[in-house]
Enzyme design. Sequence first.
Site, PDB file in Angstrom:
ATOM      1  N   CYS A 110       0.805  -1.219   0.000  1.00  0.00           N
ATOM      2  CA  CYS A 110       0.000   0.000   0.000  1.00  0.00           C
ATOM      3  C   CYS A 110       0.840   1.273   0.000  1.00  0.00           C
ATOM      4  CB  CYS A 110      -0.955   0.006   1.193  1.00  0.00           C
ATOM      5  SG  CYS A 110      -2.125  -1.373   1.178  1.00  0.00           S
ATOM      6  N   HIS A 250      -3.207   6.982   3.476  1.00  0.00           N
ATOM      7  CA  HIS A 250      -3.649   5.782   2.762  1.00  0.00           C
ATOM      8  C   HIS A 250      -5.063   5.433   3.201  1.00  0.00           C
ATOM      9  CE1 HIS A 250      -4.060   1.801   1.239  1.00  0.00           C
ATOM     10  NE2 HIS A 250      -3.872   1.213   2.410  1.00  0.00           N
ATOM     11  N   ASN A 280     -10.313   0.126  -0.148  1.00  0.00           N
ATOM     12  CA  ASN A 280      -8.849   0.123  -0.119  1.00  0.00           C
ATOM     13  C   ASN A 280      -8.331  -0.330  -1.482  1.00  0.00           C
ATOM     14  OD1 ASN A 280      -6.115  -0.326   0.290  1.00  0.00           O
ATOM     15  ND2 ASN A 280      -6.370  -1.524   2.151  1.00  0.00           N
TER      16      ASN A 280
END
Length: 346
Positions: A110, A250, A280
């Site tokens: 990520c 994030h 996500n």
Amino acid sequence: MIAGMASYVPGDILTNEELSKMVDTNDEWITSRVGIKTRHILKGEGLGSSKMGSRAVKKVLYKTNTSPSEIEAVICATSTPDYRFPSTASIIARKVGINNVCCYDIQAACSGFIVALQAATSYVRSGMFKKVIVVSAEKMSSITDYQDRSTCPLFGDAAASALVVATEEEYGVMDSIIHTDGVGLPFLHMKAGGSVRPASIETVTNREHFVYQEGRIVYKYAVSLMLQVSEEILNRNNLTVNAIDWFIPHQANLRIIEAIASRMEIDPQKVVVTIEKYGNTSAASIPLCLSDWEKKFKKGDKIILTSFGAGFIWGSVYLKWGYDPKDMRDVTDSQFDNEDKEEEQQ
């Protein structure tokens, strides 16, 4: 500096209501725990991350009136490459007409975008390249177990791209900090498919080719480490929270985002949140935020990016926005539909 941003999300949307028909969950449970309502899913046989990545790159080239021949490198951040090899960056470059340049993938989970952005900035500052494409492309649905109620609501598919160019002005990446601690391996990984445990009938039967996560432990690390590195980069650059214009974390979990922002005492109006509609999207989440909110930014805005991913790898970037969105050419996805159809037929 970043001279332009663009993104692409697939047209098919998976809602919480639809997920509740697949596993034992419901809209209230998902929304209250992670803050996600919908996620976009790339459907269609033979379509991988490069499908989305190439569209995002085409859009940023068009928006910035940049020819593919001007690009000297393509760096793709992805945990869901089209193939183990060759690189997805090379496939994207071929699809958009970028030839004979440096292309490679970065796998930093990520945190992929900030790692790739740091690399691109280093190339440009060194004088090696003048124009670099950074693209994050993630088909997370390909590694999501839709029988696991704890992880399947989390992920969506998307791609976003940045054009990084040389400049003599004080814009772009002003500072970046990236940390890694391999302690995270047991808590967030894919059990099979690598050289330690290659694919077999057993690994497929045991559903070991999907994201495995121990959510509570990951949550604690994510909040603690993103908070720590965000404060670290502020202190290193003599910045206060009030001095920054935007905070872009994030997009993994709304609770994580809110916990960090609260502890840093950041004005909620400055916190960029897109998780509700995208979920996500791993390495694509931060550039997707930048692209989505582009029209709200002003040249010179001070922006803090922060991320956390498997590894564990986490970091932060202090960015000065380098362009006025009004200078960009308008672009729509439909402009490239015919090109994509031709590619898929080849």
